[in-house]
Design an enzyme around this catalytic site. Sequence first.
Site, PDB file in Angstrom:
ATOM      1  N   LYS A 192       8.223   1.246   4.001  1.00 13.87           N
ATOM      2  CA  LYS A 192       6.803   0.919   3.822  1.00 13.87           C
ATOM      3  C   LYS A 192       6.535  -0.332   4.649  1.00 13.87           C
ATOM      4  O   LYS A 192       7.445  -1.120   4.918  1.00 13.87           O
ATOM      5  CB  LYS A 192       6.539   0.636   2.337  1.00 13.87           C
ATOM      6  CG  LYS A 192       5.102   0.795   1.909  1.00 13.87           C
ATOM      7  CD  LYS A 192       4.785   2.188   1.409  1.00 13.87           C
ATOM      8  CE  LYS A 192       3.322   2.289   1.005  1.00 13.87           C
ATOM      9  NZ  LYS A 192       2.976   3.620   0.522  1.00 13.87           N
ATOM     10  N   GLY A 223     -10.335   7.801 -12.848  1.00 16.27           N
ATOM     11  CA  GLY A 223     -10.390   7.587 -11.398  1.00 16.27           C
ATOM     12  C   GLY A 223     -10.657   8.910 -10.709  1.00 16.27           C
ATOM     13  O   GLY A 223      -9.787   9.770 -10.624  1.00 16.27           O
ATOM     14  N   GLY A 276     -11.569   9.498  -7.485  1.00 12.61           N
ATOM     15  CA  GLY A 276     -11.672   9.279  -6.043  1.00 12.61           C
ATOM     16  C   GLY A 276     -11.207  10.518  -5.300  1.00 12.61           C
ATOM     17  O   GLY A 276     -11.393  11.652  -5.756  1.00 12.61           O
ATOM     18  N   VAL A 278      -8.266  11.893  -4.835  1.00 13.11           N
ATOM     19  CA  VAL A 278      -7.343  12.784  -5.550  1.00 13.11           C
ATOM     20  C   VAL A 278      -7.972  13.263  -6.855  1.00 13.11           C
ATOM     21  O   VAL A 278      -7.939  14.447  -7.185  1.00 13.11           O
ATOM     22  CB  VAL A 278      -5.999  12.064  -5.836  1.00 13.11           C
ATOM     23  CG1 VAL A 278      -5.055  12.983  -6.593  1.00 13.11           C
ATOM     24  CG2 VAL A 278      -5.346  11.595  -4.540  1.00 13.11           C
TER      25      VAL A 278
HETATM   26  P1  NAD Z   1      -9.402   6.439  -4.211  1.00 17.11           P
HETATM   27  O1  NAD Z   1      -9.565   5.010  -3.826  1.00 17.11           O
HETATM   28  O2  NAD Z   1     -10.088   7.496  -3.427  1.00 17.11           O
HETATM   29  O3  NAD Z   1      -9.892   6.640  -5.739  1.00 17.11           O
HETATM   30  C1  NAD Z   1      -9.615   5.737  -6.749  1.00 17.11           C
HETATM   31  C2  NAD Z   1     -10.770   5.854  -7.759  1.00 17.11           C
HETATM   32  O4  NAD Z   1     -10.444   5.047  -8.892  1.00 17.11           O
HETATM   33  C3  NAD Z   1     -12.113   5.351  -7.220  1.00 17.11           C
HETATM   34  O5  NAD Z   1     -13.131   6.300  -7.502  1.00 17.11           O
HETATM   35  C4  NAD Z   1     -12.335   4.040  -7.995  1.00 17.11           C
HETATM   36  O6  NAD Z   1     -13.704   3.770  -8.237  1.00 17.11           O
HETATM   37  C5  NAD Z   1     -11.600   4.338  -9.286  1.00 17.11           C
HETATM   38  N1  NAD Z   1     -11.207   3.147 -10.039  1.00 17.11           N
HETATM   39  C6  NAD Z   1     -10.777   1.947  -9.560  1.00 17.11           C
HETATM   40  N2  NAD Z   1     -10.542   1.117 -10.585  1.00 17.11           N
HETATM   41  C7  NAD Z   1     -10.788   1.812 -11.724  1.00 17.11           C
HETATM   42  C8  NAD Z   1     -10.734   1.491 -13.100  1.00 17.11           C
HETATM   43  N3  NAD Z   1     -10.379   0.274 -13.521  1.00 17.11           N
HETATM   44  N4  NAD Z   1     -11.050   2.452 -13.999  1.00 17.11           N
HETATM   45  C9  NAD Z   1     -11.448   3.671 -13.588  1.00 17.11           C
HETATM   46  N5  NAD Z   1     -11.526   4.027 -12.291  1.00 17.11           N
HETATM   47  C10 NAD Z   1     -11.227   3.104 -11.382  1.00 17.11           C
HETATM   48  O7  NAD Z   1      -7.836   6.678  -4.285  1.00 17.11           O
HETATM   49  P2  NAD Z   1      -7.071   8.076  -4.209  1.00 17.11           P
HETATM   50  O8  NAD Z   1      -6.682   8.347  -2.810  1.00 17.11           O
HETATM   51  O9  NAD Z   1      -7.832   9.094  -4.987  1.00 17.11           O
HETATM   52  O10 NAD Z   1      -5.711   7.707  -4.981  1.00 17.11           O
HETATM   53  C11 NAD Z   1      -5.696   7.563  -6.391  1.00 17.11           C
HETATM   54  C12 NAD Z   1      -4.330   7.055  -6.825  1.00 17.11           C
HETATM   55  O11 NAD Z   1      -3.329   7.989  -6.426  1.00 17.11           O
HETATM   56  C13 NAD Z   1      -3.913   5.721  -6.204  1.00 17.11           C
HETATM   57  O12 NAD Z   1      -3.160   5.006  -7.145  1.00 17.11           O
HETATM   58  C14 NAD Z   1      -3.034   6.126  -5.039  1.00 17.11           C
HETATM   59  O13 NAD Z   1      -2.078   5.110  -4.720  1.00 17.11           O
HETATM   60  C15 NAD Z   1      -2.343   7.338  -5.622  1.00 17.11           C
HETATM   61  N6  NAD Z   1      -1.867   8.288  -4.596  1.00 17.11           N
HETATM   62  C16 NAD Z   1      -2.741   8.843  -3.722  1.00 17.11           C
HETATM   63  C17 NAD Z   1      -2.293   9.754  -2.767  1.00 17.11           C
HETATM   64  C18 NAD Z   1      -3.232  10.410  -1.800  1.00 17.11           C
HETATM   65  O14 NAD Z   1      -2.829  11.390  -1.158  1.00 17.11           O
HETATM   66  N7  NAD Z   1      -4.460   9.949  -1.674  1.00 17.11           N
HETATM   67  C19 NAD Z   1      -0.915  10.095  -2.719  1.00 17.11           C
HETATM   68  C20 NAD Z   1      -0.038   9.520  -3.646  1.00 17.11           C
HETATM   69  C21 NAD Z   1      -0.537   8.613  -4.579  1.00 17.11           C
END
Ligand code: NAD
Length: 367
Positions: free
Chosen positions: A94, A194, A196, A198
């Site tokens: 990383k 959350g 977002g 995913v």
């Molecule tokens: P993202 O930033 O698109 O979505 C995160 C969402 O969480 C946002 O809508 C945000 O408003 C919300 N959020 C933030 N703080 C919050 C809180 N206190 N309470 C409720 N909601 C809250 O991120 P993502 O790409 O959807 O990833 C989500 C998680 O999955 C992260 O932890 C990321 O590290 C992990 N992850 C993502 C991927 C990927 O392919 N995108 C792969 C592995 C792990």
Amino acid sequence: MITEVVKPSEIHKVDPVFGQLSFDNHEQIVFCNDKDTGLKAIIGIHNTVLGPALGGTRMWAYNNEWEALNDVLRLSRGMTFKSAVTGLDLGGGKAVIIGDAKTQKTPELMRKFAEYVHSLSGKYITAEDVGMETADMDLVREVTPYVTGISESKGGSGNPSPITAYGVFMGMKAAAKFKFGSDNLEGKTVLVQGIGHVGESLVDHLTREGAQVMIADINQARLEQVRDAYGATIFGGEDLYSAPVDIYAPCALGAIINDDTINKIQAKVIAGAANNQLADEKKHGQMLLDRGIAYAPDFLINAGGIINVYAEIAGYGKDEIMRRTENIYNTTLEIFGHAASNKITTHQAALQVAQGRIDARKLEQKK
Ligand code: NAD
């Protein structure tokens, strides 16, 4: 995973790098500094027994260099186990760039960073993480081939989030099979925290299967958008951790299973995408086991994203990506079985299986 940061006032008490609590026999740590572009970055290579260390680059305005070092050590270690348990021939690495991605990221800085990645001759392969976009990876690609997650138009694998969500869905179904005796989620109440990239895609899978989906997010506009698109219910209670649901899917933040939340959790299954959900791997993993909550290890079920970028190296296509991601179901069931028969937590079980793969490969390499 160990998350403690050594306080600057206690700096004299430990060796600054090898003595870091998050240092876990990392193979190599590269400090990158360039005065002209302002680049300050750290590349952490945890383990390359199974293959090149692949993991994203995060750009973040850390409070100090200790935080940045701690983060890169913790994250690169996590990548080793994620890829190993998923069966990929990849090691764990990383990178972190210290700075505000909104104001300090420039093409010159990204190119200079790419030169450092290139200097490692493929031992570390980078990808997108927090603070990075596909366009940044395209820039890195102009300097070095050791990058994944570039645009589909440039031959890359594109947006990993829908694949990640599919893997989480598969892991959740396996956890439900273990806990409830059936992997059919129809009628089950699921809270997605959350929504977002995913989370929204997970809501899509869940509502198609007939689950009763509740959603929580700090972004009200998104909540309304996802409610309207999928017919999900916006969580309206005081404390979402106490929500009386069957399944809790953390898809926002890390360390949300902690001393303050763990005893409130009513769900019988926890399965979500967020990285590092357990604030303390050992303690909170054990507490979930004692409370009879089936916890699907985050680094196992959120591996769809890495399966997706690995396609760029291994040269497989969408069908194989989906097959490998679907297989997260089988791996999760195996991990639950291994944990139950050895009376250990699922987190420990997943780490053991991952370590077993690394150790076996090491033995083969010595022959
Ligand atoms: P993202 O930033 O698109 O979505 C995160 C969402 O969480 C946002 O809508 C945000 O408003 C919300 N959020 C933030 N703080 C919050 C809180 N206190 N309470 C409720 N909601 C809250 O991120 P993502 O790409 O959807 O990833 C989500 C998680 O999955 C992260 O932890 C990321 O590290 C992990 N992850 C993502 C991927 C990927 O392919 N995108 C792969 C592995 C792990």
